[in-house]
Design a protein around this motif. Structure first.
Motif, short mmCIF file in Angstrom:
data_model
loop_
_atom_site.label_atom_id
_atom_site.label_comp_id
_atom_site.label_asym_id
_atom_site.label_seq_id
_atom_site.Cartn_x
_atom_site.Cartn_y
_atom_site.Cartn_z
N LEU A 24 0.84 -1.20 0.00
CA LEU A 24 0.00 0.00 0.00
C LEU A 24 0.87 1.25 0.00
CD1 LEU A 24 -2.70 -0.92 2.68
CD2 LEU A 24 -2.97 -0.93 0.19
N ILE A 25 0.32 2.33 -0.52
CA ILE A 25 0.98 3.63 -0.44
C ILE A 25 0.05 4.61 0.26
CG2 ILE A 25 2.40 3.30 -2.50
CD1 ILE A 25 0.27 5.44 -3.77
N HIS A 26 0.66 5.59 0.93
CA HIS A 26 -0.06 6.70 1.52
C HIS A 26 -0.04 7.81 0.49
CE1 HIS A 26 -0.70 9.96 4.61
NE2 HIS A 26 -1.66 9.09 4.87
N ARG A 27 -1.20 8.16 -0.04
CA ARG A 27 -1.28 9.08 -1.18
C ARG A 27 -0.93 10.51 -0.78
NH1 ARG A 27 -2.66 7.32 -5.74
NH2 ARG A 27 -3.26 9.38 -6.44
N GLY A 28 -0.03 11.11 -1.56
CA GLY A 28 0.38 12.47 -1.30
C GLY A 28 -0.42 13.50 -2.09
N HIS A 29 -1.12 13.05 -3.14
CA HIS A 29 -1.86 13.96 -4.02
C HIS A 29 -3.26 13.41 -4.28
CE1 HIS A 29 1.98 15.72 -4.42
NE2 HIS A 29 2.34 15.27 -5.60
N ALA A 30 -4.13 14.28 -4.82
CA ALA A 30 -5.48 13.87 -5.21
C ALA A 30 -5.39 12.86 -6.36
CB ALA A 30 -6.29 15.09 -5.65
N SER A 32 -7.82 11.23 -3.30
CA SER A 32 -7.63 10.52 -2.02
C SER A 32 -6.32 10.86 -1.32
CB SER A 32 -7.75 9.00 -2.23
OG SER A 32 -8.99 8.68 -2.80
N ALA A 33 -5.87 12.11 -1.44
CA ALA A 33 -4.66 12.54 -0.73
C ALA A 33 -4.84 12.30 0.77
CB ALA A 33 -4.38 14.01 -0.99
N HIS A 73 -11.95 -3.40 -12.61
CA HIS A 73 -11.96 -1.97 -12.91
C HIS A 73 -12.75 -1.21 -11.85
CE1 HIS A 73 -10.50 -2.98 -16.94
NE2 HIS A 73 -11.36 -3.98 -16.88
N VAL A 74 -12.28 0.00 -11.53
CA VAL A 74 -13.02 0.88 -10.63
C VAL A 74 -13.05 2.27 -11.23
CG1 VAL A 74 -12.50 -0.41 -8.51
CG2 VAL A 74 -10.95 1.39 -9.25
N ARG A 75 -14.06 3.02 -10.84
CA ARG A 75 -14.19 4.43 -11.28
C ARG A 75 -14.09 5.30 -10.04
NH1 ARG A 75 -16.58 5.46 -16.23
NH2 ARG A 75 -17.78 7.21 -15.43
N ILE A 76 -13.27 6.34 -10.14
CA ILE A 76 -13.07 7.25 -9.01
C ILE A 76 -13.40 8.65 -9.49
CG2 ILE A 76 -11.39 8.19 -7.37
CD1 ILE A 76 -9.76 5.59 -7.83
N ASP A 77 -14.29 9.33 -8.74
CA ASP A 77 -14.64 10.70 -9.09
C ASP A 77 -13.48 11.62 -8.77
OD1 ASP A 77 -17.24 10.24 -10.00
OD2 ASP A 77 -18.02 10.21 -7.94
N GLY A 78 -13.11 12.43 -9.74
CA GLY A 78 -12.07 13.43 -9.56
C GLY A 78 -12.66 14.82 -9.72
N ASP A 79 -11.82 15.82 -9.73
CA ASP A 79 -12.26 17.20 -9.89
C ASP A 79 -12.54 17.47 -11.36
OD1 ASP A 79 -12.86 19.82 -9.36
OD2 ASP A 79 -10.78 20.47 -9.17
N GLY A 80 -13.79 17.26 -11.78
CA GLY A 80 -14.18 17.50 -13.16
C GLY A 80 -13.87 16.36 -14.11
N MET A 123 -8.32 4.08 4.60
CA MET A 123 -8.21 3.67 3.20
C MET A 123 -9.01 4.61 2.28
SD MET A 123 -6.25 1.01 3.23
CE MET A 123 -6.52 0.37 1.58
N ALA A 124 -8.52 4.75 1.05
CA ALA A 124 -9.23 5.51 0.03
C ALA A 124 -10.59 4.84 -0.23
CB ALA A 124 -8.40 5.58 -1.25
N PRO A 125 -11.61 5.62 -0.59
CA PRO A 125 -12.94 5.07 -0.82
C PRO A 125 -12.94 3.95 -1.86
CG PRO A 125 -13.00 7.47 -0.89
CD PRO A 125 -11.55 7.06 -0.83
N GLY A 126 -13.62 2.85 -1.54
CA GLY A 126 -13.81 1.77 -2.49
C GLY A 126 -12.70 0.75 -2.59
N VAL A 127 -11.53 1.04 -2.01
CA VAL A 127 -10.39 0.12 -2.15
C VAL A 127 -10.69 -1.23 -1.50
CG1 VAL A 127 -7.97 -0.30 -1.57
CG2 VAL A 127 -8.68 1.96 -2.36
N LEU A 128 -11.14 -1.20 -0.24
CA LEU A 128 -11.39 -2.46 0.46
C LEU A 128 -12.50 -3.26 -0.21
CD1 LEU A 128 -11.03 -1.44 4.20
CD2 LEU A 128 -9.39 -2.65 2.74
N THR A 129 -13.54 -2.59 -0.67
CA THR A 129 -14.64 -3.27 -1.34
C THR A 129 -14.15 -3.98 -2.59
OG1 THR A 129 -16.20 -1.64 -0.51
CG2 THR A 129 -16.90 -2.95 -2.40
#
Length: 139
Positions: A24-30, A32-33, A73-80, A123-129
């Motif tokens: 795992l990594i600890h996210r530094g940027h969006a 899920s920063a 596959h997963v979809r992650i909402d970003g800024d726009g 954890m970032a949303p949806g990762v564990l699921t």
């Protein structure tokens, strides 16, 4: 009406060590920063998903991996935008029994965690699921 936001192709690496722990990594940027997730990032123009997952894992953890197969596959909402992530099951190429990840690029930290360690992390949303649905949670 469908989602009209641009899609950004990304990859994620699901990597276990010899003891069944998950990288795992600890996210530094969006996106899920400040939260934990599997290593990964954007697919560069002209790059295959397999090449992208190898590059991103090396950049974020210092580990060389070999892609084995697509998990899902997963979809992650970003800024726009919407990040469409293809997650790959990967193996560590290095022969050492205890590979040591080293955080780099946009990762603030990189670790292998077991099942107990995973429960303590934000954890970032949806990762564990997703990981649970694919049967690849750590031991």
């Amino acid at each position: 009406m469908g989602d009209l936001r641009p899609e950004v192709a990304c990859v994620g690496a699901v990597v276990h060590d010899a003891r069944g722990r998950l990288l795992l990594i600890h996210r530094g940027h969006a996106p899920s920063a400040g939260l934990w997730s599997v290593p990964g990032g954007r697919v560069e123009p002209g790059e295959s998903e397999a090449d992208a997952v190898v590059r991103e894992t090396a950049e974020e953890t210092g580990l060389a991996v070999r892609p084995v197969r697509v998990l899902g596959h997963v979809r992650i909402d970003g800024d726009g935008v919407v990040f469409t992530v293809t997650d790959w099951l990967c193996t560590v190429v290095e022969p050492e029994p205890e590979p040591q990840p080293v955080a780099g690029d946009d990762a603030d930290d990189a670790v292998f965690v077991d099942a107990a360690g995973l429960t303590a992390l934000a954890m970032a949303p949806g990762v564990l699921t997703a990981l649970s649905g694919w049967g690849v949670l750590p031991h």
